[in-house]
Design an enzyme around this catalytic site. Structure first.
Site: not given
Length: 784
Positions: A454-455
């Site tokens: 996600h990051e």
């Protein structure tokens, strides 16, 4: 010779020569999941890889043992092929040299043009043999595949064994659940001929061949796009260990070497998942690459025993200038509520990465980092030395995450299924239960691998979305790699019995669009990266807005007031082609946009974000205000004029508005003879010179003056400008009707590039903007 071969003709028959119902019913070939199934060698479309998904045995099999028609298919996977598995009988033929049109190797993410790119298919040995539904030419080192064995209407469990090309990688076993399987396949550069064997304890033992099928995949490593770098950040006095329960430490260790193996394997899972998602979005297996190095292999545990060397993703170990105590300071721990400086870990990582890679001007580094010295403090109840953040400044694009869930990651391909099936409860005496969603080992692997992905999505420019990885869809990342899900402590329910593609974690469509035009996802066949990726917005007559982009308008996101996430968008591009087929000019009206919104949002203030195929972005804060007559003016000759969107922020000290109308828009039309550009380290002003001796200054005089003459005898006029702009106007180049370009005046590398050329049917009538110490705002005034 076996009896079933006696009636076969040895000549190769055409497709039309098979007069059977099965052949006539085999035309349907579309998947409900948007993923194409490999076709047999005799299929008319040779762009898919050759794959022996069925054989002559399909004809001789009783109907009860094989899903032979579309009407009998009862799963999403089986719908990828209308008739299940039919291919014409195997025919012997002499080998022949590739034609001039054939491609010996296909590129990753692309499909070969003829069926001669792979060897001729070998028939499956049984109607129970594996059928791969997700493979096409063009792949990555670790390829994710899924498929079926036997008849889905008669579910059976077992395992598929993947035998790699020339035994260059150990055979891998993958579970079959209710006739479905998923597997990770290791590919070596060039053609790969893979054998898949299906076995099950529920099948009677036979002395004959296994239930086998073959697929052929071409893999060509790419190095034409910038890589995603992997880094482990280590404090200067670090013990070089990460959190793990005693049993794990005794079994596999928790040192730096183990951390590198686990992080590398997680990164290959990211890549395999993303490539498959791009393929399902009809963009091919287009994906980012890793920097690789020749090293002792770790993708299989057997390489540790044999010392086998392989080209695998490099994990940089970056030593911080901070101590463990400084990294684990509660005041910078993101999950610690009273912390005052929750973003400091991102700054620490950014400084370390910048020092390590030393990026050159114009060279963007994409780096995903893990802090090794993250520690779960069960007394305080928080994770020290951890922050989940992603973003960057255009020079360093960075994602950071902690190592507090690393013990649950697989270290090798053999451990992927066990890692996503391990129901061992999380012992919070030693390791964290992150956000109370990691109550067991398999769920901890989901959170750790998925949240870090996600990051990394933020690193690539993805915002939060309404669904998918960029929401929190990664809590079911495991379903991408296994077909059966164990009990979940998060939901307090038994997991999904059969995980089909529709049940899996996914990248949102808008994420896939961003990836399609991101430089890290580029392919050798793509057009060169454009210098001008900008988008211009023009308000014209009849409350109409024109959007132009030199690289094409890719899509527009609509945000009614109150919507923080995008729920409505318009796509203009066919991203599957290269170069993408996208319009360079799009016409928008307020009514056409509001018609796309639900009734309760139609009257709200509407914000737009416009994206170009070059990766550019333009924000329209209020479309109604943009389309209103306020940006219109009446020119001296009576014609209406329209202001374009303005470049520069007009925020410098003493900034004052400026406007200049060209002579051809005056009542007594004057011919422009040239332009005197005042410039230094930026652009101070433009002085337009006319034949009657008049001049008109836009901006101010300063720096040095350079004359750019226009050939009025040839009717030469200014048709546009190329600007370098950010907070102010850094540099400027004049474009004329004869195809001439002036030199670049000011700073030719400052800001970003923007081409200001009026839309079709309009011409430049003047300039507007602002000037402070130098030009800090500029836009065009256009007219018909």
């Amino acid at each position: 010779m076996p009896s079933f071969l006696k009636d076969l003709s040895l000549r190769r028959r055409s497709k039309a020569s098979f007069k059977t119902n099965e052949t006539n019913n085999s035309s349907s070939n579309s998947s409900s999941n948007g993923v194409e199934e490999p076709q047999s060698h005799s299929a008319s479309n040779g762009s898919k890889s050759s794959s022996t998904l069925s054989s002559f045995f399909d004809r001789a099999s009783p109907p009860a043992t094989l899903a032979s028609t579309k009407s009998r298919s009862n799963t999403n996977l089986s719908s990828a092929n209308g008739n299940g598995t039919k291919t014409p009988p195997f025919a012997h033929s002499r080998s022949r040299q590739p034609s001039q049109q054939s491609n010996r190797y296909s590129l990753v993410g692309t499909q070969s043009q003829t069926s001669e790119t792979a060897s001729r298919p070998t028939p499956a040995t049984s109607p129970l043999a594996p059928r791969v539904l997700s493979v096409s030419d063009g792949s990555w080192k670790v390829l994710l595949i899924f498929g079926q064995c036997a008849d889905p209407q008669q579910p059976i469990d077992g395992q598929v064994t993947v035998h790699h090309h020339q035994d260059n990688f150990p055979p891998q076993q993958w579970p079959v659940s209710d006739c479905h399987f998923k597997a990770l396949v290791y590919l070596q550069p060039g053609p790969n001929r893979l054998r898949l064997d299906f076995t099950s304890p529920k099948l009677p033992a036979t002395a004959g061949p296994a239930h086998s099928a073959w697929i052929n995949i071409n893999f060509l490593p790419l190095n034409t796009a910038p890589p995603l770098q992997l880094c482990i950040l280590v404090a200067k006095d670090s013990p070089q260990t990460y959190d793990a329960v005693p049993e794990r430490i005794q079994k596999e260790g928790n040192n730096l070497a183990t951390a590198i193996r686990k992080f590398r394997m997680a990164a290959y899972l990211w890549q395999a998942f993303t490539a498959e998602q791009m393929n399902r979005n009809s963009f091919g297996r287009r994906c980012y690459r890793y920097e690789e190095e020749w090293q002792h292999g770790t993708l299989t545990w057997r390489d540790l025993e044999t010392g086998q060397m392989r080209n695998e993703a490099k994990v940089h170990v970056v030593r911080l200038d901070k101590t463990v105590k400084e990294v684990q300071d509660l005041n910078i721990a993101q999950q610690y509520e009273p912390a005052k400086n929750k973003g400091d870990l991102f700054s620490i990582a950014s400084d370390a990465v910048r020092s390590h890679f030393s990026p050159k001007p114009g060279q963007t580094q994409y780096v995903s980092c893990m802090f090794l010295d993250t520690h779960w403090d069960h007394k305080v109840g928080t994770v020290r030395g951890h922050a989940a953040l992603g973003g960057g400044d255009g020079t360093i694009q960075l994602a950071i995450f902690g190592s507090h869930l690393l013990q649950s990651y697989p270290a090798h391909i053999e451990e992927v299924v066990p890692a996503f099936s391990d129901c061992t409860r999380t012992d919070t005496q030693y390791v964290a239960n992150d956000c109370n969603e990691a109550g067991s080992n398999w769920e901890a692997a989901n959170i750790g691998i998925g949240a870090h992905l996600h990051e990394t999505g933020h690193l690539f420019g993805c915002p939060h979305q309404e669904s998918g990885v960029m929401l929190r869809d990664y809590v079911r990342l495991n379903r991408t790699f296994v077909c059966r899900e164990p009990y979940s402590t998060r939901t307090k329910q038994q997991g999904q019995r059969l995980c089909l593609p529709k049940d899996e974690c996914a990248w949102h469509r808008l994420d896939a669009l961003r990836f399609r035009f991101h430089p890290c996802f580029g392919l050798p066949g793509d057009a060169p990266t454009p210098v001008d990726t900008s988008i211009q917005v023009w308000t014209v007559d009849n409350n109409t807005v024109l959007v132009t982009a030199a690289t094409g308008v890719a899509w527009i996101e609509l945000f009614p007031e109150g919507d923080e996430l995008c729920h409505h968008w318009i796509e203009y591009t066919d991203g599957s082609s290269s170069p993408p087929n996208a319009p360079r000019q799009v016409t928008l009206t307020e009514q056409s946009l509001r018609d796309r919104l639900p009734e309760d949002k139609k009257k709200r203030k509407l914000k737009l974000e416009v994206f170009s195929c070059g990766g550019g972005k333009h924000l329209v804060e209020d479309f109604s205000a943009l389309a209103s007559p306020k940006d219109r003016l009446k020119l001296p000759d009576g014609r209406p004029g329209y202001r374009s969107s303005k470049l520069g922020f007009s925020q410098m000290d003493g900034s004052t508005p400026q406007e200049s109308i060209f002579g051809l828009a005056w009542k007594n039309k004057e011919v422009m003879l040239g332009v005197k550009i005042w410039h230094g380290g930026c652009v101070d002003g433009l002085e337009f010179l006319y034949e009657d001796g008049k001049s008109d200054l836009f901006g101010k005089r300063g720096g040095q003056a350079t004359l750019f003459p226009l050939d009025h005898r040839m009717g030469e006029t200014i048709i546009g400008f190329y600007l370098r702009a950010g907070l102010w106007i850094d540099g400027l180049q004049i474009l004329t009707s004869t195809g001439k370009r002036s030199d670049m005046f000011g700073n030719g590398t400052g800001g970003s590039g923007h081409t200001l050329i009026p839309p079709r049917g309009y011409s430049i009538a003047g300039l507007y903007g602002s000037v402070g110490p130098w030009l800090d705002g500029m836009g065009l005034i256009i007219t018909r």
